[in-house]
Write a protein that holds these residues in place. Structure first.
Motif, PDB file in Angstrom:
ATOM      1  N   ASP A  10       0.858  -1.183   0.000  1.00 28.27           N
ATOM      2  CA  ASP A  10       0.000   0.000   0.000  1.00 28.27           C
ATOM      3  C   ASP A  10       0.898   1.238   0.000  1.00 28.27           C
ATOM      4  O   ASP A  10       1.844   1.314   0.786  1.00 28.27           O
ATOM      5  CB  ASP A  10      -0.880  -0.016   1.256  1.00 28.27           C
ATOM      6  CG  ASP A  10      -1.893   1.123   1.289  1.00 28.27           C
ATOM      7  OD1 ASP A  10      -1.594   2.211   0.775  1.00 28.27           O
ATOM      8  OD2 ASP A  10      -2.981   0.938   1.865  1.00 28.27           O
ATOM      9  N   PRO A  11       0.637   2.224  -0.878  1.00 31.42           N
ATOM     10  CA  PRO A  11       1.471   3.441  -0.883  1.00 31.42           C
ATOM     11  C   PRO A  11       1.561   4.112   0.486  1.00 31.42           C
ATOM     12  O   PRO A  11       2.558   4.771   0.779  1.00 31.42           O
ATOM     13  CB  PRO A  11       0.761   4.344  -1.896  1.00 31.42           C
ATOM     14  CG  PRO A  11       0.051   3.398  -2.805  1.00 31.42           C
ATOM     15  CD  PRO A  11      -0.379   2.254  -1.952  1.00 31.42           C
ATOM     16  N   LEU A  12       0.537   3.941   1.319  1.00 31.72           N
ATOM     17  CA  LEU A  12       0.581   4.552   2.651  1.00 31.72           C
ATOM     18  C   LEU A  12       1.523   3.812   3.593  1.00 31.72           C
ATOM     19  O   LEU A  12       2.029   4.400   4.556  1.00 31.72           O
ATOM     20  CB  LEU A  12      -0.822   4.585   3.268  1.00 31.72           C
ATOM     21  CG  LEU A  12      -1.850   5.506   2.617  1.00 31.72           C
ATOM     22  CD1 LEU A  12      -3.182   5.394   3.345  1.00 31.72           C
ATOM     23  CD2 LEU A  12      -1.363   6.952   2.617  1.00 31.72           C
ATOM     24  N   GLY A  13       1.761   2.540   3.330  1.00 32.84           N
ATOM     25  CA  GLY A  13       2.545   1.748   4.274  1.00 32.84           C
ATOM     26  C   GLY A  13       3.820   1.163   3.720  1.00 32.84           C
ATOM     27  O   GLY A  13       4.448   0.330   4.369  1.00 32.84           O
ATOM     28  N   ASN A  14       4.245   1.595   2.525  1.00 33.45           N
ATOM     29  CA  ASN A  14       5.403   0.932   1.920  1.00 33.45           C
ATOM     30  C   ASN A  14       6.741   1.285   2.576  1.00 33.45           C
ATOM     31  O   ASN A  14       7.742   0.648   2.304  1.00 33.45           O
ATOM     32  CB  ASN A  14       5.466   1.206   0.412  1.00 33.45           C
ATOM     33  CG  ASN A  14       5.532   2.684   0.077  1.00 33.45           C
ATOM     34  OD1 ASN A  14       5.637   3.517   0.974  1.00 33.45           O
ATOM     35  ND2 ASN A  14       5.457   3.016  -1.197  1.00 33.45           N
ATOM     36  N   ASN A  15       6.759   2.306   3.447  1.00 31.74           N
ATOM     37  CA  ASN A  15       7.975   2.627   4.192  1.00 31.74           C
ATOM     38  C   ASN A  15       7.815   2.344   5.682  1.00 31.74           C
ATOM     39  O   ASN A  15       8.623   2.807   6.494  1.00 31.74           O
ATOM     40  CB  ASN A  15       8.353   4.103   4.002  1.00 31.74           C
ATOM     41  CG  ASN A  15       9.071   4.337   2.688  1.00 31.74           C
ATOM     42  OD1 ASN A  15       9.776   3.452   2.199  1.00 31.74           O
ATOM     43  ND2 ASN A  15       8.897   5.509   2.108  1.00 31.74           N
ATOM     44  N   LEU A  16       6.793   1.597   6.019  1.00 35.06           N
ATOM     45  CA  LEU A  16       6.486   1.303   7.420  1.00 35.06           C
ATOM     46  C   LEU A  16       6.954  -0.108   7.775  1.00 35.06           C
ATOM     47  O   LEU A  16       6.645  -1.061   7.067  1.00 35.06           O
ATOM     48  CB  LEU A  16       4.975   1.422   7.645  1.00 35.06           C
ATOM     49  CG  LEU A  16       4.444   1.067   9.038  1.00 35.06           C
ATOM     50  CD1 LEU A  16       4.881   2.107  10.038  1.00 35.06           C
ATOM     51  CD2 LEU A  16       2.921   0.952   9.000  1.00 35.06           C
TER      52      LEU A  16
END
Length: 492
Positions: free
Chosen positions: A207-213
């Motif tokens: 998910d673009p919102l979670g790709n660095n999480l």
């Protein structure tokens, strides 16, 4: 590790020179230090306990006889009753062979003198706790190196950053930053209406919102889970996240927080800390109101806080809080000289409608009680100072104040040797033996901190921060070569 092809997040993080003193790259072995700590208060005793746990030889100098007895009974350290500004006492503590001196007393003059003497004895690393801001503001006449200091720890800055960490990520229950505040570690209590709820980690990383999480651990019904790609985040969970600062707004959306929402804060206090907090918040949020119980200090604050409404009154006076429209406040921050006043004003502000209350308290007594009766966050400047010193000595140190540290999770800091089984391979291959038990949270490489993915390859001399269940410690250390590779756990 999450089996994901997303690029690892990287943040610049100049590595302290101290690390070279106890890790020899050529041999791949830990080199232990002889460390002298000046002061056995909350800061000094916390340092002594943690560094002793790391295996270093510790000597502590303290003037107070009772503190000396208590520390000697508690820890296997050399305790010298005396002053850090007395050369004879420093010699009795072994300064002639010391690798590092940490001056942690609350008195600048003692800490400065101790570092100047340590320089004469050619102690390589000299860390001082300094309250005078001139040492960090670039005043040419007050440069730390002129006084023999190689690293300044400024308690005011640590306290200010702790407040900013909480304000910039509303509703977080834990907050710590790394790499000059470019890497964020946060924990939230998940509710069913959050976009992150009921989703597995593989889905989040796509998910673009979670790709660095990166989710390094989840507390669920008092049980700790080291997650895998198919782990689902459920309502009631308290996951621990690591992510780069530029992903903050996206992570806030996942936990149901509108990053663009206007924010109001009320700062109460009669201290320079309170003024500095109000000034810093003015740069970050929409509205700041300052309440000062001391008329003279309030007049001084008004000359320094341009564009901020300054009110005179007590934080324990409901009429004053109503005048400040506390019911519309997102944050109420109490930073007066008196611990009890800070606690009581926070409780009153919460009862009048403030969303989150932050109390600055200079001791560690009754903290759990204060949190249980309605205060959202307790900030202890002395503990933050100890943490700041540990972070200077041990890059990537994870604070023992985090909720995760009350579980069976250990945080290991491990070096990668050239022949370690984990070296030169993607984590999705090398980490299979400990998947579901341990997870790599971050990698320090040269001057950068990396948030890893399954494709991250560990290289020799990398410093790796690992979150692991206790049952996985031995297996993790074997991946890095041997038990001697570990700088040890930060779980006290």
């Amino acid at each position: 590790m999450p089996p994901c092809d997303a690029p690892a997040a990287v943040a610049t993080c100049p590595a302290p020179a101290y690390i070279e003193r106890y890790y020899c790259k050529s041999s791949g072995r830990t080199r232990l230090m002889k460390i002298i700590i000046i002061g056995a208060g909350l800061v000094g005793s916390s340092l002594a306990e943690h560094l002793l746990h790391q295996g270093h030889a510790i000597a502590v100098i303290e003037q107070n006889h009772l503190r000396c007895e208590q520390l000697g009974d508690k820890l296997d350290v050399l305790v010298v009753e005396g002053s850090g500004s007395n050369p004879e006492d420093l010699e009795n503590a072994g300064i002639e062979n010391a690798d590092m001196l940490v001056a942690s007393t609350p008195v600048d003059e003692v800490n400065l003198t101790a570092c100047m003497i340590a320089r004469q004895y050619e102690v390589p690393h000299r860390i001082a706790r300094i309250r005078n801001a001139d040492f960090i503001t670039g005043n040419n006449r007050m440069k730390a190196e002129h006084f023999g200091i190689t690293k300044v720890i400024y308690p005011e800055e640590n306290t200010l950053n702790a407040v900013l960490n909480l304000v910039e990520t509303p509703f977080a229950i834990d907050a710590q930053d790394f790499a000059h505040r470019s890497i964020l570690l946060r924990s939230y209590r998940i509710t069913g209406d959050m976009p992150i709820a009921h989703r597995n980690l593989m889905e989040l990383r796509n998910d673009p919102l979670g790709n660095n999480l990166l989710v390094v651990a989840i507390i669920r019904d008092e049980e700790v889970i080291i997650p895998r790609g198919d782990t689902v985040i459920e309502p009631g969970d308290k996951p621990l996240f690591i992510f780069p600062r530029d992903a903050r707004d996206k992570v806030l959306k996942l936990v149901g927080v509108d990053a663009g929402e206007k924010v109001k804060a009320i700062v109460f206090g009669d201290t320079h800390t309170a003024i500095n907090i109000a000034r810093a918040l003015q740069k970050e949020i929409d509205t700041v109101i300052y309440i000062d119980p001391d008329l003279e200090h309030g007049n001084l604050a008004a000359t320094k806080l341009h564009g901020i409404d300054v009110l005179h009154g007590s934080g324990e006076d409901v009429d004053v809080l109503k005048e400040a429209n506390v019911r519309f406040a997102d944050f109420f921050i109490a930073a007066s000289e008196h611990n009890d006043e800070n606690v009581m004003s926070c409780l009153l502000a919460k009862s009048e409608g403030a969303r989150e209350a932050i109390a600055i308290v200079n001791n560690d007594r009754h903290i759990d009680l204060f949190l249980s009766i309605g205060i959202n966050h307790i900030i202890n400047p002395r503990q933050l100072t100890a943490n700041g010193i540990l972070d200077a000595i041990l890059p990537g140190y994870v604070s023992a104040a985090l909720h995760i540290q009350k579980t069976d999770i250990d945080v290991l800091r491990l070096y990668v040797s050239a022949n370690a089984p984990v070296a030169h391979k993607p984590l999705k291959r090398s980490w299979k033996r400990v998947l579901g038990v341990s997870i790599v949270g971050a990698v320090l490489r040269d001057d950068a901190m990396i948030i890893p993915t399954g494709d991250t390859i560990l290289l020799p001399d990398d410093l790796v921060i690992v979150f692991t269940r206790a049952v996985g410690i031995r297996r993790v250390r074997k991946l890095f070569g041997s038990d001697e590779q570990a700088l040890a756990s930060s779980h006290a």
